[in-house]
Design an enzyme around this catalytic site. Structure first.
Site, mmCIF file in Angstrom:
data_model
loop_
_atom_site.group_PDB
_atom_site.id
_atom_site.type_symbol
_atom_site.label_atom_id
_atom_site.label_comp_id
_atom_site.label_asym_id
_atom_site.label_seq_id
_atom_site.Cartn_x
_atom_site.Cartn_y
_atom_site.Cartn_z
ATOM 1 N N ASN A 42 1.040 -1.334 0.346
ATOM 2 C CA ASN A 42 0.441 0.178 0.359
ATOM 3 C C ASN A 42 0.665 0.784 -0.521
ATOM 4 O OD1 ASN A 42 0.630 -0.579 2.480
ATOM 5 N ND2 ASN A 42 -0.350 0.538 3.430
ATOM 6 N N GLU A 44 0.527 5.015 0.651
ATOM 7 C CA GLU A 44 -0.500 6.435 1.387
ATOM 8 C C GLU A 44 0.023 7.800 0.667
ATOM 9 O OE1 GLU A 44 -0.874 5.665 5.567
ATOM 10 O OE2 GLU A 44 -2.609 4.132 4.737
ATOM 11 N N CYS A 53 -4.218 0.572 -2.343
ATOM 12 C CA CYS A 53 -3.855 -0.870 -1.406
ATOM 13 C C CYS A 53 -2.627 -2.055 -2.413
ATOM 14 C CB CYS A 53 -5.358 -1.261 -1.780
ATOM 15 S SG CYS A 53 -6.771 -0.764 -1.230
ATOM 16 N N GLU A 55 -2.630 -4.618 -3.012
ATOM 17 C CA GLU A 55 -3.681 -5.972 -4.300
ATOM 18 C C GLU A 55 -3.247 -4.767 -5.408
ATOM 19 O OE1 GLU A 55 -4.366 -4.602 -1.078
ATOM 20 O OE2 GLU A 55 -5.842 -6.437 0.145
ATOM 21 N N CYS A 86 -9.709 -5.450 0.122
ATOM 22 C CA CYS A 86 -10.648 -4.821 0.668
ATOM 23 C C CYS A 86 -11.518 -4.741 -0.739
ATOM 24 C CB CYS A 86 -11.310 -3.372 0.328
ATOM 25 S SG CYS A 86 -10.280 -2.233 -1.461
ATOM 26 N N CYS A 89 -11.239 -3.713 -4.055
ATOM 27 C CA CYS A 89 -9.205 -4.371 -5.329
ATOM 28 C C CYS A 89 -10.814 -5.829 -5.558
ATOM 29 C CB CYS A 89 -8.236 -4.503 -3.889
ATOM 30 S SG CYS A 89 -7.103 -3.178 -3.797
HETATM 31 N N1 THU Z 1 -5.533 -1.736 2.202
HETATM 32 C C1 THU Z 1 -5.207 -2.519 1.713
HETATM 33 O O1 THU Z 1 -3.359 -2.405 1.625
HETATM 34 N N2 THU Z 1 -4.955 -3.692 1.274
HETATM 35 C C2 THU Z 1 -6.824 -3.708 1.780
HETATM 36 O O2 THU Z 1 -7.436 -4.731 1.179
HETATM 37 C C3 THU Z 1 -7.253 -3.213 2.726
HETATM 38 C C4 THU Z 1 -6.939 -1.693 3.276
HETATM 39 C C5 THU Z 1 -4.784 -0.482 2.743
HETATM 40 C C6 THU Z 1 -5.042 0.966 2.666
HETATM 41 C C7 THU Z 1 -4.594 1.852 3.438
HETATM 42 O O3 THU Z 1 -2.637 2.549 3.890
HETATM 43 C C8 THU Z 1 -4.489 0.960 5.198
HETATM 44 O O4 THU Z 1 -4.528 -0.805 4.228
HETATM 45 C C9 THU Z 1 -5.470 1.366 5.595
HETATM 46 O O5 THU Z 1 -6.665 0.812 5.068
#
Ligand code: THU
Length: 127
Positions: A42, A44, A53, A55, A86, A89
């Site tokens: 991920n 941010e 994310c 994925e 999520c 994804c």
């Molecule tokens: N996140 C992912 O990388 N994958 C997911 O399937 C759900 C959430 C990340 C997004 C964000 O940077 C952090 O987790 C918290 O939501």
């Protein structure tokens, strides 16, 4: 490639996660139909909604390299318990690999396997 090997690659990718805002680091390892592995973490942003994310990072890396057939994806995250991808994804995965195997892990690298259809039984389709 075994599930354990793919999980190890997801764990490695998790180390590159850029998650200063949530503190929640995620790694993904995507196995293509021809045996290549694309990893993602991920990423941010200070403008939170721009965050991506792990994925989707992995999927977009693969597709941008010309690979669109996928067999499996392993996902590893921070925190306790199993980390499920999520909905956004799952929808992106369904575009390319509606039958993909998803390997979900917890903090002890215990794993569970699902196919995408179990996780997203009714997806959006553009008709
Ligand atoms: N996140 C992912 O990388 N994958 C997911 O399937 C759900 C959430 C990340 C997004 C964000 O940077 C952090 O987790 C918290 O939501």
């Amino acid at each position: 490639m075994t599930n354990e090997e793919l999980i190890a690659k997801a764990r490695q990718a998790q180390q590159n996660a850029y998650a200063p805002y949530s503190g929640f680091k995620v790694g993904a390892a995507l196995l293509s139909g021809d045996g290549k592995v694309f990893t993602g973490c991920n990423v941010e942003n200070a403008s939170y909604g721009l965050s991506v994310c792990a994925e989707r990072t992995a999927i977009f890396k693969a597709v941008s390299e010309g690979i669109k057939e996928f067999a499996a994806m392993a996902i590893a995250g921070s925190g306790e318990g199993f980390i499920y991808p999520c909905g956004a994804c799952l929808q992106v995965l369904a575009e390319f690999a509606p039958e993909i195997k998803l390997i979900i892990t917890d903090e002890k690298n215990r794993s569970k396997e699902y196919n995408l259809q179990e996780m997203l039984p009714r997806l959006f389709v553009l008709r």
